[in-house]
Design an enzyme around this catalytic site. Sequence first.
Site, short mmCIF file in Angstrom:
data_model
loop_
_atom_site.label_atom_id
_atom_site.label_comp_id
_atom_site.label_asym_id
_atom_site.label_seq_id
_atom_site.Cartn_x
_atom_site.Cartn_y
_atom_site.Cartn_z
N GLU D 36 0.51 -1.36 -0.16
CA GLU D 36 -0.01 -0.16 0.12
C GLU D 36 0.56 1.62 0.02
O GLU D 36 1.79 1.21 0.75
CB GLU D 36 -0.46 0.06 1.45
CG GLU D 36 -1.78 -1.54 0.83
CD GLU D 36 -2.79 -2.00 2.38
OE1 GLU D 36 -2.29 -0.97 3.80
OE2 GLU D 36 -3.20 -2.81 2.65
N GLU D 67 -4.89 -6.22 2.20
CA GLU D 67 -3.52 -7.90 2.43
C GLU D 67 -3.82 -8.44 1.99
O GLU D 67 -3.34 -9.27 1.72
CB GLU D 67 -3.74 -6.92 4.11
CG GLU D 67 -2.71 -5.88 5.05
CD GLU D 67 -4.06 -4.98 4.92
OE1 GLU D 67 -4.89 -5.61 5.05
OE2 GLU D 67 -3.83 -4.10 4.82
N GLN D 89 1.77 -2.61 5.36
CA GLN D 89 2.41 -0.30 5.88
C GLN D 89 2.74 -0.37 7.80
O GLN D 89 4.00 -0.05 7.60
CB GLN D 89 1.06 0.32 5.92
CG GLN D 89 1.07 1.65 5.71
CD GLN D 89 0.03 2.58 4.97
OE1 GLN D 89 -0.48 2.85 5.70
NE2 GLN D 89 0.24 3.01 3.83
N PHE D 90 2.22 -1.44 8.08
CA PHE D 90 2.73 -1.76 9.84
C PHE D 90 2.10 -3.07 10.03
O PHE D 90 1.54 -3.66 9.05
CB PHE D 90 2.01 -1.31 11.06
CG PHE D 90 2.15 0.64 10.77
CD1 PHE D 90 3.27 1.01 11.98
CD2 PHE D 90 1.49 0.99 10.56
CE1 PHE D 90 3.74 2.15 12.08
CE2 PHE D 90 1.99 2.51 10.15
CZ PHE D 90 2.85 2.99 10.68
N ASP D 92 2.02 -5.12 12.20
CA ASP D 92 0.30 -5.16 12.41
C ASP D 92 -1.20 -5.51 11.79
O ASP D 92 -1.47 -6.33 11.96
CB ASP D 92 -0.60 -3.92 13.69
CG ASP D 92 1.08 -3.04 14.22
OD1 ASP D 92 2.05 -2.80 14.05
OD2 ASP D 92 0.77 -3.15 15.72
N HIS D 136 0.08 -0.16 16.31
CA HIS D 136 1.46 0.43 15.30
C HIS D 136 2.44 0.25 16.17
O HIS D 136 3.35 0.94 16.40
CB HIS D 136 0.52 1.61 14.92
CG HIS D 136 -0.26 1.55 14.36
ND1 HIS D 136 -1.58 1.67 14.32
CD2 HIS D 136 -0.43 2.56 12.57
CE1 HIS D 136 -2.00 2.42 13.37
NE2 HIS D 136 -1.05 2.72 12.30
C1 LIG Z 1 -5.74 -3.04 7.76
C2 LIG Z 1 -5.33 -2.12 7.11
N1 LIG Z 1 -4.04 -1.84 6.33
C3 LIG Z 1 -3.90 -1.14 6.25
C4 LIG Z 1 -3.55 0.66 7.37
C5 LIG Z 1 -2.78 1.86 7.17
N2 LIG Z 1 -3.48 2.81 6.18
C6 LIG Z 1 -3.87 3.69 7.45
S1 LIG Z 1 -5.13 4.32 6.91
C7 LIG Z 1 -4.52 4.37 5.41
C8 LIG Z 1 -5.35 4.85 3.61
C9 LIG Z 1 -6.90 5.16 4.10
O1 LIG Z 1 -7.97 5.26 3.18
P1 LIG Z 1 -9.13 5.24 3.42
O2 LIG Z 1 -10.24 4.59 3.23
O3 LIG Z 1 -10.00 6.34 1.58
O4 LIG Z 1 -9.50 6.74 3.90
P2 LIG Z 1 -8.40 8.37 4.13
O5 LIG Z 1 -6.93 7.98 5.17
O6 LIG Z 1 -8.61 8.65 2.48
O7 LIG Z 1 -9.82 8.92 4.80
C10 LIG Z 1 -4.22 3.13 5.09
C11 LIG Z 1 -3.74 1.95 4.16
C12 LIG Z 1 -4.73 0.27 7.71
N3 LIG Z 1 -5.46 1.18 8.78
N4 LIG Z 1 -5.23 -1.15 7.71
#
Ligand SMILES: Cc1ncc(C[n+]2csc(CCOP(=O)(O)OP(=O)(O)O)c2C)c(N)n1
Lengths: 376, 376, 335, 335
Positions: D36, D67, D89-90, D92, D136
């Site tokens: 990601e 994932e 990305q983490f 976790d 995290h």
């Molecule tokens: C299962 C999972 N994978 C990766 C992440 C890392 N992560 C946190 S926010 C984000 C982007 C989220 O995008 P979106 O759903 O469009 O929300 P926005 O931040 O744009 O409001 C990612 C990849 C996560 N929190 N959970």
Amino acid sequence: MATTTTDTAQTSPDGQSSPGNRPSDRLTPDDYRELLKQLYLARYFDVRLIKEKKRGRLRGTLYSSHNQEAILVGSLYGLEPMDWISPIHRDMPAFFLKDFRSGWDNPDRMGMTIEEVCSQVWGKATSPGRARDNWSHIGSKSKRIIHSTSMLAGTIPAAAGVVLADRLNGLNTVAVTYNGEGSTAQGVFHEAINFAAVEKLPVVTIIENNQWAYGTPTHYEYPLEDFARRADGYGIPGLVADGQDVIDVYNKVMQAVEHARSGNGPSIVECKTFRAYGHGDHDDDRAEKYRPAEEVEKGRKRDPLHVMKARMIEMGILTQEEADKHPAEGKGASEVTDADFPPEVSEYLSRGVNFAVKAPLPDETEGAMWVFKEGE
Amino acid sequence: MATTTTDTAQTSPDGQSSPGNRPSDRLTPDDYRELLKQLYLARYFDVRLIKEKKRGRLRGTLYSSHNQEAILVGSLYGLEPMDWISPIHRDMPAFFLKDFRSGWDNPDRMGMTIEEVCSQVWGKATSPGRARDNWSHIGSKSKRIIHSTSMLAGTIPAAAGVVLADRLNGLNTVAVTYNGEGSTAQGVFHEAINFAAVEKLPVVTIIENNQWAYGTPTHYEYPLEDFARRADGYGIPGLVADGQDVIDVYNKVMQAVEHARSGNGPSIVECKTFRAYGHGDHDDDRAEKYRPAEEVEKGRKRDPLHVMKARMIEMGILTQEEADKHPAEGKGASEVTDADFPPEVSEYLSRGVNFAVKAPLPDETEGAMWVFKEGE
Amino acid sequence: MAVAVTPDTKKNYLTALKEAIAEEMARNPDMICMGEDIGALGGAFGVTDGLIAQYGRERVYDMPISEAAIVGTACGLCLNGKTVMVEMQFIDFISCGFDQIVNMTATYHYRTAGEVNIPMVIRGPAGAYGGGALYHSQMNEAWFANSPGLKIICPSTPYDAKGLMKAALRDPNPVIVYEIKDLYRKREIEEVLPEEDYVVPLGKAKVVQEGDDVTIVTYGQNVYHALGAAEKLKEEGFSAEVIDIRTIVPLDEDTIVESLKKTNRLVVVNEAPRTCGFAGELLSRMTERAFEYLDAPPVRITRMDTPVPWVKPLELYVLPSVAKITEAALKVCRY
Amino acid sequence: MAVAVTPDTKKNYLTALKEAIAEEMARNPDMICMGEDIGALGGAFGVTDGLIAQYGRERVYDMPISEAAIVGTACGLCLNGKTVMVEMQFIDFISCGFDQIVNMTATYHYRTAGEVNIPMVIRGPAGAYGGGALYHSQMNEAWFANSPGLKIICPSTPYDAKGLMKAALRDPNPVIVYEIKDLYRKREIEEVLPEEDYVVPLGKAKVVQEGDDVTIVTYGQNVYHALGAAEKLKEEGFSAEVIDIRTIVPLDEDTIVESLKKTNRLVVVNEAPRTCGFAGELLSRMTERAFEYLDAPPVRITRMDTPVPWVKPLELYVLPSVAKITEAALKVCRY
Ligand SMILES: Cc1ncc(C[n+]2csc(CCOP(=O)(O)OP(=O)(O)O)c2C)c(N)n1
Ligand SMILES: Cc1ncc(C[n+]2csc(CCOP(=O)(O)OP(=O)(O)O)c2C)c(N)n1
Ligand SMILES: [Mg+2]
Ligand SMILES: [Mg+2]
């Protein structure tokens, strides 16, 4: 692909939104004034936090809701006190905006107090979760706010569960979940909405389509322009709202909520918006690596405060003079000052901040507590 | 809800299936005869295994493909040798039917030999996986068959991966995955198809809708009648085929395959069928607990052998006499005898069975081998 | 397979589980069951047989094949006051709902500083020795033992199965139950169950057989292998104490320490993969706590670090057995 | 944050990882990166910075937040001849792709009797001490250590980070890499890296500091806590040997046993939850193999059996620290 914000008030797939028959037709001028004030408060909350964070007073990452506030304000305004919500990282204001119509200071309100929310942000023992998990990961069983983990889309099945329990108990509630458009790619999104559709559960899934998932543009996330089309795979309504327009959000979400409360099952409401800053504050300075400046400028142009004021002026319930009195719209967090906001807004938040700053930290030994609940 | 099998030859969403323009128009009378023979073989394989299992000669659970053979035969017939497939528990015949057009005994065929498949069923060292995992969990890197785990829908992302690798290597292949309709509720189904649609990967997902997932009827699995509608959430074609009709399956799958091979990305093809027996052989005697007898009778009525023969008679490439010579259609595994099948079919399989029966068991010490590959 | 209900009818392990769940459904109107094919079919093994007829779809849900949504929905139900029994068709499929268990469910009480608790029981058929191959044989309890907030149990007898299941369904925390499917219908272990309501409290080990020379600690199907080894040891002149821990988290360390004070020798048996399996945890705790009592190096007999292969000779080769336990215990005794 | 490339420029842990991946991308045209935000952004921490500019979408994939599909697609790519680096990305979030890792990827070689091997590296920022809270901060390596077929590494220095990452990317098996995000930009540990290509072979522990009185075995961030404790111990007159195992699976037991022959005392440190964490595994193996050399009960210092809480005092309370290690080691030394 999908990178523009469209006014889609007319594109709703059912007849509900024709004039005279819209949920918003039930709103009074006072409702409009309240909604505007809530928009101000949500914006003020965000810029204040940005400033506090910049001054090094806060830990953790701040996911700004700047420019996306109309989604929270518009979607929450029509809910019943006993309805459930599950906000996600970019929705901090939702915690206090829930059931805000019952009175900002109503002690029986089914939403968090500003003191509680600020206590969470400042990591104090007075947070509803005693600051054991961070930022938006709070919630409240009694106020009916589901606690999220970081794992995106992970609260949708829980939302299905809480309303199913209510239904079994004879309570007709709705659960509104918030998700970024990127999060809709998660498997659990599919599993939960599929089950909710099978069981006709009153779950409304809001997709905050801010055009980006962190550094990934929508065309790498989903093959279609409108994420609402995900609904088609489950035969449920998929509405598209102008996420910059409180009233359009209110209308589309209320259609979905009424659909749900009438026993017709889940819906998806996509709200088109644009992320004003970096993904989180750590990303502010480098977001330009992946997001062209013109796109940012274009995306920020329709400030929800401005859209709301224009509506009210047109309706004759706000004068231009009144509108200009607190010109927060169109300003970045670093440009704006307290004078750009109605005083009751900054005072309300300051009360929360002051409370939080003075509140105690939890004792370190709490780290080992509450792993298990002791049996009766 | 969805519990009937419909002839949906006309309902295809695109114009490809109008007469004169269908993939099947390219089939010769010999192709039809070959397809009929393959149907016989798939059926014979199944009934033979049922009998062997009843006699206690096999371990593990047998998931009968009885009455669903047209899906395998029709979908595999048009594939290129280098295409990939990922069969699942109910698709045992797919392992040898792959690239069967290259000659049942062609040593260079990109499918498994009947000896290999039988070795797997009998749990012998001559199985492609040396019988380390059971039944349908075989595969072959060289023959381009993805090995499934038990976790349903789990091979769809792998299918996306193998064709992406081919594309990077300049090879224009397609991957066809097989899934029960119940398996489409899995999160990984959504994640993989979403990504395949984003990346326009040549993945064709076949849904074998046999109206039941073990003991669960379709209306508890999915809110709509046609599981092909899942495609709508990704903006990809979702075709519905009559799973009892080899030719309709062939047409719809080939449309999807040609769509994929032309670079237009993934499709879903739902094949309507009906599970003839229990979920597995352990379930045969109790399936009546959940599945009404009338439904079973109705669901079994359109035997794919019968449908194919009727087509061929109508086309004038099979006489009624020829059709009646080997009347396997409409008979249950316990009623049918070898005489109901063309001798080349029973002989072919017997060769595999005899080989497998005589083949050695793997040595016990193999249990500890191949956890890791040694580095170079 | 109806069982006649005369008071002294012996009952099998499966019936014990069935009764526990049925009785708790009757006792607790807020209890709900969720899982794949648990309605009209009554579950792949029949543990929920009859529940849908009695309680209907309101309390018994045939779920789509969606382990993450099943656990997550159950979590929401529990958050809102219900008690939920989740059936995994095989415990192996728990991997598909993994995140919802370890991150959403297990931590809920912790994250909310006690405001929320999740009374969920996740149960399913587990264990090897039956030719189930890689995906119908797992004992994956160590994943969850390393995920704070989950209790874990594994009964080995009908009496314990019923009593522990009831305790689990009354526990305010999430509990994962490893039911040994090879014991479901095993005749030799059938027993008469009390007519009155009873529970076997979580967190209490059981001394299955007393002995003086070596303590063999295990659970699940290996309790029987340990007893078999104890027989063999007797022939060699050694008396083994066999302890069935029954609850994996929280572990009843005291019972084991007491035994070690007497035997001074420890063999731990576990059919999960060796590395980071619970055998190592148990051995470590005893080494830390009871080092002074140990007269010989403690030993683990576990599955090799391999999946469970299908074909019988391979399967048995990688798993603990009476012979392997006997050999190890003899070595320990003769140290 | 461009680093000047004079030969003796010290480099941080993050740069080391970045170089390893970039060099392997150059070396192996069949290598692909998936994750990601790893494209234009270069990943949340910048480990893949610049790769998309050089290799384009053909070899660097910004993936949807999926994932399971990321791991599964990578598995398909590897099945068909590619080598894939998957960024979580983490670490976790690995829980969301769990099934595809433990059941699909880890077992592929085993299931196919060696026909298939999956050269996949799954890597991501890991570890606590940084205020990352429950989701995290994880060190969840024990889940995978109990899942046969996966190698697991955790470097603690820039040199090892680069060398181990390269070895992982050349290994024919799936390898999970726990990158300690708190070390990414830590100035104190920057070091000059060899100009020429090198690998640090998997499965080799490193004696970080020699000593005679007690062996402290650990990995990741706790290597520095162990060294801190060694300082304190010196003040008390004890000399500690500190071993960084670097590879968790497969474990280099010999190096530890050799050390125990000399020190006769063992302290294992690990920030994962205590129960079924790798500390217990290590302690067990040493107790089984080196019991005779142990003059005192071996001890584990681990995270308590809790999630990682957010607020600093709570976080530190549940985690290993210099003080806790020192205290434990002193007790062992004085036993
Ligand atoms: C299962 C999972 N994978 C990766 C992440 C890392 N992560 C946190 S926010 C984000 C982007 C989220 O995008 P979106 O759903 O469009 O929300 P926005 O931040 O744009 O409001 C990612 C990849 C996560 N929190 N959970
Ligand atoms: C992830 C997962 N959950 C549960 C199961 C158990 N299971 C095996 S087959 C099956 C039913 C499958 O139904 P469907 O997909 O319709 O295929 P069919 O058997 O009808 O061909 C179930 C629930 C499984 N194999 N994998
Ligand atoms: Mg977004
Ligand atoms: Mg089915």
